[in-house]
Design a protein around this motif. Sequence first.
Motif, PDB file in Angstrom:
ATOM      1  N   GLU A   1       0.805  -1.212   0.000  1.00  0.00           N
ATOM      2  CA  GLU A   1       0.000   0.000   0.000  1.00  0.00           C
ATOM      3  C   GLU A   1       0.842   1.268   0.000  1.00  0.00           C
ATOM      4  N   GLU A   2       2.068   1.192   0.516  1.00  0.00           N
ATOM      5  CA  GLU A   2       2.867   2.410   0.683  1.00  0.00           C
ATOM      6  C   GLU A   2       4.124   2.372  -0.176  1.00  0.00           C
ATOM      7  N   ASP A   3       4.450   3.500  -0.772  1.00  0.00           N
ATOM      8  CA  ASP A   3       5.677   3.636  -1.559  1.00  0.00           C
ATOM      9  C   ASP A   3       6.884   3.418  -0.648  1.00  0.00           C
ATOM     10  N   PHE A   4       7.877   2.701  -1.156  1.00  0.00           N
ATOM     11  CA  PHE A   4       9.062   2.420  -0.342  1.00  0.00           C
ATOM     12  C   PHE A   4      10.252   2.155  -1.254  1.00  0.00           C
ATOM     13  N   VAL A   5      11.382   2.747  -0.921  1.00  0.00           N
ATOM     14  CA  VAL A   5      12.625   2.495  -1.649  1.00  0.00           C
ATOM     15  C   VAL A   5      13.448   1.494  -0.847  1.00  0.00           C
ATOM     16  N   HIS A   6      13.779   0.374  -1.457  1.00  0.00           N
ATOM     17  CA  HIS A   6      14.611  -0.631  -0.776  1.00  0.00           C
ATOM     18  C   HIS A   6      15.571  -1.193  -1.816  1.00  0.00           C
ATOM     19  N   THR A   7      16.710  -0.572  -1.933  1.00  0.00           N
ATOM     20  CA  THR A   7      17.645  -0.903  -3.012  1.00  0.00           C
ATOM     21  C   THR A   7      19.033  -1.216  -2.477  1.00  0.00           C
ATOM     22  N   GLN A   8      19.689  -2.172  -3.114  1.00  0.00           N
ATOM     23  CA  GLN A   8      21.053  -2.553  -2.724  1.00  0.00           C
ATOM     24  C   GLN A   8      22.123  -1.815  -3.520  1.00  0.00           C
ATOM     25  N   TRP A   9      21.726  -0.886  -4.383  1.00  0.00           N
ATOM     26  CA  TRP A   9      22.675  -0.251  -5.288  1.00  0.00           C
ATOM     27  C   TRP A   9      23.362   0.951  -4.664  1.00  0.00           C
ATOM     28  N   PHE A  10      24.657   1.091  -4.981  1.00  0.00           N
ATOM     29  CA  PHE A  10      25.449   2.285  -4.647  1.00  0.00           C
ATOM     30  C   PHE A  10      25.668   3.072  -5.941  1.00  0.00           C
ATOM     31  N   ALA A  11      25.677   4.390  -5.843  1.00  0.00           N
ATOM     32  CA  ALA A  11      25.987   5.242  -6.997  1.00  0.00           C
ATOM     33  C   ALA A  11      27.306   5.967  -6.754  1.00  0.00           C
ATOM     34  N   LEU A  12      28.160   5.981  -7.765  1.00  0.00           N
ATOM     35  CA  LEU A  12      29.410   6.743  -7.731  1.00  0.00           C
ATOM     36  C   LEU A  12      29.192   8.034  -8.503  1.00  0.00           C
ATOM     37  N   VAL A  13      29.452   9.162  -7.839  1.00  0.00           N
ATOM     38  CA  VAL A  13      29.161  10.472  -8.410  1.00  0.00           C
ATOM     39  C   VAL A  13      30.444  11.301  -8.479  1.00  0.00           C
ATOM     40  N   ASP A  14      30.623  12.029  -9.578  1.00  0.00           N
ATOM     41  CA  ASP A  14      31.829  12.838  -9.726  1.00  0.00           C
ATOM     42  C   ASP A  14      31.604  14.267  -9.223  1.00  0.00           C
ATOM     43  N   GLY A  15      32.628  15.078  -9.319  1.00  0.00           N
ATOM     44  CA  GLY A  15      32.579  16.438  -8.800  1.00  0.00           C
ATOM     45  C   GLY A  15      31.632  17.367  -9.527  1.00  0.00           C
ATOM     46  N   GLU A  16      31.139  16.919 -10.685  1.00  0.00           N
ATOM     47  CA  GLU A  16      30.168  17.706 -11.440  1.00  0.00           C
ATOM     48  C   GLU A  16      28.737  17.223 -11.219  1.00  0.00           C
ATOM     49  N   GLY A  17      28.566  16.294 -10.298  1.00  0.00           N
ATOM     50  CA  GLY A  17      27.230  15.783 -10.006  1.00  0.00           C
ATOM     51  C   GLY A  17      26.727  14.768 -11.002  1.00  0.00           C
ATOM     52  N   ARG A  18      27.624  14.120 -11.740  1.00  0.00           N
ATOM     53  CA  ARG A  18      27.235  13.123 -12.729  1.00  0.00           C
ATOM     54  C   ARG A  18      27.429  11.721 -12.168  1.00  0.00           C
ATOM     55  N   VAL A  19      26.495  10.824 -12.440  1.00  0.00           N
ATOM     56  CA  VAL A  19      26.612   9.432 -12.002  1.00  0.00           C
ATOM     57  C   VAL A  19      27.578   8.707 -12.932  1.00  0.00           C
ATOM     58  N   ARG A  20      28.633   8.131 -12.351  1.00  0.00           N
ATOM     59  CA  ARG A  20      29.669   7.479 -13.162  1.00  0.00           C
ATOM     60  C   ARG A  20      29.694   5.963 -13.007  1.00  0.00           C
ATOM     61  N   GLY A  21      28.837   5.423 -12.135  1.00  0.00           N
ATOM     62  CA  GLY A  21      28.776   3.978 -11.989  1.00  0.00           C
ATOM     63  C   GLY A  21      27.740   3.574 -10.957  1.00  0.00           C
ATOM     64  N   LEU A  22      27.164   2.368 -11.139  1.00  0.00           N
ATOM     65  CA  LEU A  22      26.226   1.776 -10.195  1.00  0.00           C
ATOM     66  C   LEU A  22      26.740   0.403  -9.791  1.00  0.00           C
ATOM     67  N   TYR A  23      26.662   0.070  -8.499  1.00  0.00           N
ATOM     68  CA  TYR A  23      27.297  -1.132  -7.964  1.00  0.00           C
ATOM     69  C   TYR A  23      26.378  -1.778  -6.929  1.00  0.00           C
ATOM     70  N   GLU A  24      26.308  -3.097  -6.952  1.00  0.00           N
ATOM     71  CA  GLU A  24      25.514  -3.807  -5.950  1.00  0.00           C
ATOM     72  C   GLU A  24      26.281  -3.829  -4.632  1.00  0.00           C
ATOM     73  N   GLY A  25      25.721  -3.168  -3.637  1.00  0.00           N
ATOM     74  CA  GLY A  25      26.410  -3.004  -2.371  1.00  0.00           C
ATOM     75  C   GLY A  25      26.531  -4.260  -1.547  1.00  0.00           C
ATOM     76  N   THR A  26      25.865  -5.331  -1.965  1.00  0.00           N
ATOM     77  CA  THR A  26      25.931  -6.599  -1.241  1.00  0.00           C
ATOM     78  C   THR A  26      26.968  -7.563  -1.828  1.00  0.00           C
ATOM     79  N   LYS A  27      27.575  -7.185  -2.947  1.00  0.00           N
ATOM     80  CA  LYS A  27      28.492  -8.091  -3.641  1.00  0.00           C
ATOM     81  C   LYS A  27      29.948  -7.642  -3.515  1.00  0.00           C
ATOM     82  N   LYS A  28      30.803  -8.552  -3.068  1.00  0.00           N
ATOM     83  CA  LYS A  28      32.227  -8.236  -2.923  1.00  0.00           C
ATOM     84  C   LYS A  28      32.837  -7.822  -4.255  1.00  0.00           C
TER      85      LYS A  28
END
Length: 208
Positions: free
Chosen positions: A165-192
Motif C-alpha cells: 500500500e505504501e511507496d518504499f525504496v529498498h535498493t542494494q545499489w550504490f551510486a558513484l558520483v563525480d565532482g560535477e554531479g554526474r553518475v559514473r557507476g552503479l554497484y551492488e552493495g551486497t556483492k564483494k
Amino acid sequence: MSKKTIFLIIFFALLSITFLGYAGFVTMQETGSFFGKEKLPVLGSPGHTIGGFSFTNQEGRTITSKDVTGKIYVSEYFFTTCTGICPRMNRNMEKVYARYKDNPNFLILSHTVDPDHDSVPVLKAYAEKHGADARNWWFLTGPKKELYKLARQGYMLDDGTYTGEEDFVHTQWFALVDGEGRVRGLYEGTKKSDIDKLINDIDRLMNE
C-alpha cells in the motif's frame, strides 16, 4: 657496423617513437586517456546530473548539493531497522570508507528511506556503530518525498515500482558520483566483486 647502418637504426627508432606518441595522443583525444585507458562512462541521459538537495546529517547539520560540489562521493539508501540487505551493504561501505576516509575530496552519503523513524539521534548512533566520521560520511534524513525523488530521478537507484500500500525504496545499489554531479557507476552493495570494482573505479575517477 657502418655509420650508415647506425644512422638507419637511429632513424627508424625515432620514427617508431614518434608514431607511438602520436597514436597515444590520438587515443587520448578520443577516449580521454593515454594509450586507450578509457574514462568511466557518464550514466543517464545527456546532461543528467543529481540536481539540488537539502537534507540533515547525523550531527543536525544541513547538507546541500553545494557541499558535494567538486567532490567524488558514493551514495546509498538504507534504514536503521533493516535486518536484510542494509547491514551487509554498510559493512561493505565501511571497506570503501576505510580506504578513502583521509582523502579530503571524497565523501559518502547514506540516505535513510525511513525518516519517520530515523531521526538525527538515531542516525548518529547508527553512524557511530559503523565508525563514521561526520566530517566525510553523512547519514542523511529529510522529507520522504525528496529523499525518494533523489534516489529515483537523481541517482537512478530505484525504478519507482513497489508492492504493498505504501511507496518504499529498498535498493542494494550504490551510486558513484563525480565532482560535477554526474553518475559514473552503479554497484551492488551486497556483492564483494562490485565493491572491488567500485574501489577500482574511484581510483580511476580520482585520476581523470
